[in-house]
Design an enzyme around this catalytic site. Structure first.
Site, PDB file in Angstrom:
ATOM      1  N   LYS A  25       0.836  -1.208   0.000  1.00 22.28           N
ATOM      2  CA  LYS A  25       0.000   0.000   0.000  1.00 22.28           C
ATOM      3  C   LYS A  25       0.864   1.249   0.000  1.00 22.28           C
ATOM      4  CE  LYS A  25      -1.014   2.297   3.450  1.00 22.28           C
ATOM      5  NZ  LYS A  25      -1.372   2.826   4.778  1.00 22.28           N
ATOM      6  N   CYS A  82     -18.456   6.599   6.418  1.00 22.43           N
ATOM      7  CA  CYS A  82     -18.484   5.138   6.504  1.00 22.43           C
ATOM      8  C   CYS A  82     -17.489   4.670   7.562  1.00 22.43           C
ATOM      9  CB  CYS A  82     -18.160   4.531   5.135  1.00 22.43           C
ATOM     10  SG  CYS A  82     -18.628   2.796   4.974  1.00 22.43           S
ATOM     11  N   CYS A 131     -24.855   5.708   8.095  1.00 21.85           N
ATOM     12  CA  CYS A 131     -25.576   5.291   6.890  1.00 21.85           C
ATOM     13  C   CYS A 131     -26.735   6.233   6.554  1.00 21.85           C
ATOM     14  CB  CYS A 131     -26.095   3.870   7.047  1.00 21.85           C
ATOM     15  SG  CYS A 131     -24.787   2.630   7.237  1.00 21.85           S
TER      16      CYS A 131
END
Length: 273
Positions: free
Chosen positions: A174, A244, A251
């Site tokens: 990453k 999130c 939500c």
């Protein structure tokens, strides 16, 4: 020498131990220059979901937008020094909040964040400058060892290929993909951290649930247009920091609440409670 701020540390951590925590990364065997072959599968509603995430990120005011790796490098520094700043900031950021990484980078820059300067510092001095980032003792050792390698093998610059970057101590896939993008302007793959991994699974952007970020990277690269590979990390990291969330995601505030598989379940459970 510029004055440097240090943060008081617990007594038990006043000295760096000689042993470093060994961290291993899964070997990645793929052609980083090749455009991924489409599997023919793509997630339902992904374009709408993606556009909604873009809308929610328009304000660009998440921690990653303020103290993310691309914001912590000194843009007025020499190109090779700026590239080194990006590498170090990403090494510090693992399992550490962006705000804490930002403070550590400021202290390093005040002390003089160059390959030569870091080589002249002891492990103890590096540790004092980066504390309290996660695993600060281990990272101090990695930073010291990487500086030695860069001085001897790269003329105080950083490697310009994914393969060479991922071979450095403490640098995983990453980080290497992000360094290639942010430092060299070369997109070699999707940088998948915990936010990208979590959100990709929640949105149904993987054909089957993945357990590891590296598996998520491979799944995303099979269908996501290469033109989006650079932005997806920045978009989803900020989205994961603000909406999130890992625990108790918001939500009801999300534009994808009606087309996100995870949101439908979470909102249903909340209403039934």
């Amino acid at each position: 020498m510029a004055s440097r701020r240090t943060t008081k540390r617990p007594r038990s951590e006043s000295k760096l131990g000689k042993k470093l925590l060994k961290v291993s990364y899964e070997k990645t065997e793929y052609d980083v220059t090749a455009i991924s072959a489409s599997s023919g599968w793509s997630p339902e509603n992904w374009k709408e979901q993606y556009e909604n995430v873009k809308k929610m990120r328009e304000s660009a005011d998440a921690p990653v937008d303020i103290v993310g790796a691309s914001k912590l490098a000194d843009d007025s520094a020499l190109p090779e020094v700026r590239r080194y700043h990006i590498l170090v900031s990403l090494m510090l950021s693992s399992q550490t909040k962006d705000e804490i990484t930002g403070r550590a980078m400021e202290q390093l820059k005040e002390s003089g964040l160059t390959v030569g300067k870091i080589n002249s510092l002891s492990l103890e001095e590096i540790g004092e400058l980066i504390y309290p980032v996660g695993f600060w003792k281990t990272k101090a050792g990695y930073i010291k060892r990487v500086a030695e390698i860069l001085l001897k093998e790269y003329d105080s610059d950083i490697p310009s290929t994914f393969e060479e970057l991922v071979a450095l101590p403490g640098v995983g896939p990453k980080m290497a993909h992000l360094v290639m993008d942010l430092a060299w302007g070369n997109v070699t793959g999707i940088a998948v951290d915990t936010h990208v991994h979590r959100i990709s699974n929640r949105l149904g952007w993987v054909k089957k649930a993945t357990k590891k970020p590296e598996d998520t990277r491979k799944a995303l690269e099979e269908w996501l247009p290469r033109s989006e590979w650079s932005d997806i990390n920045w978009l989803l990291v900020g989205f994961g920091q603000q909406t999130c969330l890992p625990v108790k995601p918001r939500c009801c505030d999300c534009l994808n609440r009606k087309i996100c598989p995870a949101a439908k379940k979470l909102i249903s459970v909340k209403q039934d409670a």
